[in-house]
Motif scaffolding. Structure first.
Motif, short mmCIF file in Angstrom:
data_model
loop_
_atom_site.label_atom_id
_atom_site.label_comp_id
_atom_site.label_asym_id
_atom_site.label_seq_id
_atom_site.Cartn_x
_atom_site.Cartn_y
_atom_site.Cartn_z
N UNK A 137 0.82 -1.21 0.00
CA UNK A 137 0.00 0.00 0.00
C UNK A 137 0.86 1.27 0.00
N UNK A 138 2.01 1.22 0.65
CA UNK A 138 2.86 2.40 0.71
C UNK A 138 3.46 2.76 -0.65
N UNK A 139 3.82 1.75 -1.43
CA UNK A 139 4.50 2.00 -2.69
C UNK A 139 3.61 1.73 -3.90
N UNK A 140 2.33 1.81 -3.68
CA UNK A 140 1.38 1.69 -4.78
C UNK A 140 1.36 2.99 -5.59
N UNK A 141 1.12 2.87 -6.88
CA UNK A 141 1.08 4.05 -7.75
C UNK A 141 -0.32 4.67 -7.69
N UNK A 156 -2.26 2.40 6.30
CA UNK A 156 -0.93 1.83 6.57
C UNK A 156 -0.57 1.94 8.05
N UNK A 157 -1.04 2.99 8.73
CA UNK A 157 -0.79 3.11 10.16
C UNK A 157 -1.37 1.91 10.91
N UNK A 158 -2.61 1.56 10.58
CA UNK A 158 -3.25 0.42 11.23
C UNK A 158 -2.54 -0.88 10.87
N UNK A 159 -2.10 -1.00 9.63
CA UNK A 159 -1.44 -2.23 9.19
C UNK A 159 -0.13 -2.43 9.92
#
Length: 288
Positions: A137-141, A156-159
């Motif tokens: 999710x962090x490096x998704x375009x 992403x915080x929760x993940x």
């Protein structure tokens, strides 16, 4: 490819079901262990772990098949020789995420089999799956979809919080605080994925929220906090119900009380009849 409501809702349901199940299971397990002073897991708990792993693997496998074989899916084609480009990386993105949860489910099942894998390997595999999910999710375009990126950054915080909790559980097994914290992050993931679906692809049709309105960013950040508050309230409510369920002083149900009263009355009546008959026989044997 924009986020679809159905896909986001299905992924959210996957996490929310596990979070809801854990919000009942872990407080109940903790209270029973505290009441019975039993620190060793029973055979029943091991069966629950196996069942949980099997369900996780089934959901993940179903997610892989759906992502690959929907009409717009890549159908296992990663690179197109005709266009000389990658084929629908968004579906491959979610396929990779489900793949690690599938491996985690398999490890859960095998860890509680007669193979006797090292203790904590099931938690480690779940932590790896969550870290991979957060990485994807962090490096998704996201392109120019700033609001989409903001929503998934909050996710992403929760993940990563859940991944860190599970990683600590490798070394601190059956720690109720870590288990509850992990449960709250799964509930948060589930509800927030539903929120993402409503924001980006409303189920009633029409365009999503304005990607350039700065007030949407502020509101959704606040909304994320509300979602976590709701997750904590859900966890606390289920823990309270579990506490009532295992409490030794809780009142008996009405049907159980009625059954006890009826049983007592039947025994008293039988005893009275027996005494009367016994008295009659004694009187016949000893006439006055």
């Amino acid at each position: 490819m924009p986020t679809s409501f159905l896909g986001s809702a299905l992924r959210g349901t996957f996490f929310f079901i596990f979070g809801l199940w854990w919000s009942v299971r872990y407080p109940l397990k903790y209270l029973r262990r505290k009441t019975n002073a039993e620190n060793q897991p029973s055979y029943g708990l091991r069966r629950v772990e196996v069942f949980e792993g099997a369900v996780k693997a089934f959901f993940a496998l179903a997610g892989i098949l759906v992502e690959q074989f929907v009409p717009s899916g890549p159908h296992l084609m990663l690179y197109s020789p005709k266009t000389h480009s990658w084929t629908d990386l968004t579906h491959w993105h979610y396929t990779t995420m489900y793949l690690f949860f599938l491996l985690s489910g398999i490890v859960d099942v095998v860890s509680h089999s007669p193979l006797k894998l090292p203790l904590g390997l099931d938690r480690l595999s779940l932590s790896v799956a969550l870290f991979m999910e957060g990485l994807l999710f962090c490096f998704r375009n996201y392109g120019d979809a700033a609001l989409d990126q903001h929503l998934h950054s909050l996710l992403a915080f929760a993940i990563f919080a859940g991944a860190l909790c599970v990683l600590l559980e490798v070394f601190l097994r059956d720690h109720i605080i870590l288990e509850c914290l992990r449960t709250s992050t799964f509930l948060l993931q589930g509800s927030w994925l539903w929120q993402i679906g409503f924001v980006l692809s409303p189920p009633w049709g029409g365009p999503g929220w304005d990607q350039t309105d700065s007030s949407n960013f502020s509101f959704l950040t606040m909304c994320f906090c509300w979602h976590y508050a709701g997750a904590l309230i859900t966890l606390a409510a289920n823990a309270a119900v579990s506490r009532w369920y295992v409490s030794p002083s809780k009142p008996k149900p009405l049907w159980e009380t009625q059954r006890c009263v009826t049983s007592y009355e039947n025994r008293a009546s039988a005893w009275s009849r027996g005494c009367w008959k016994g008295g009659g026989r004694l009187g016949a044997q000893h006439p006055s």
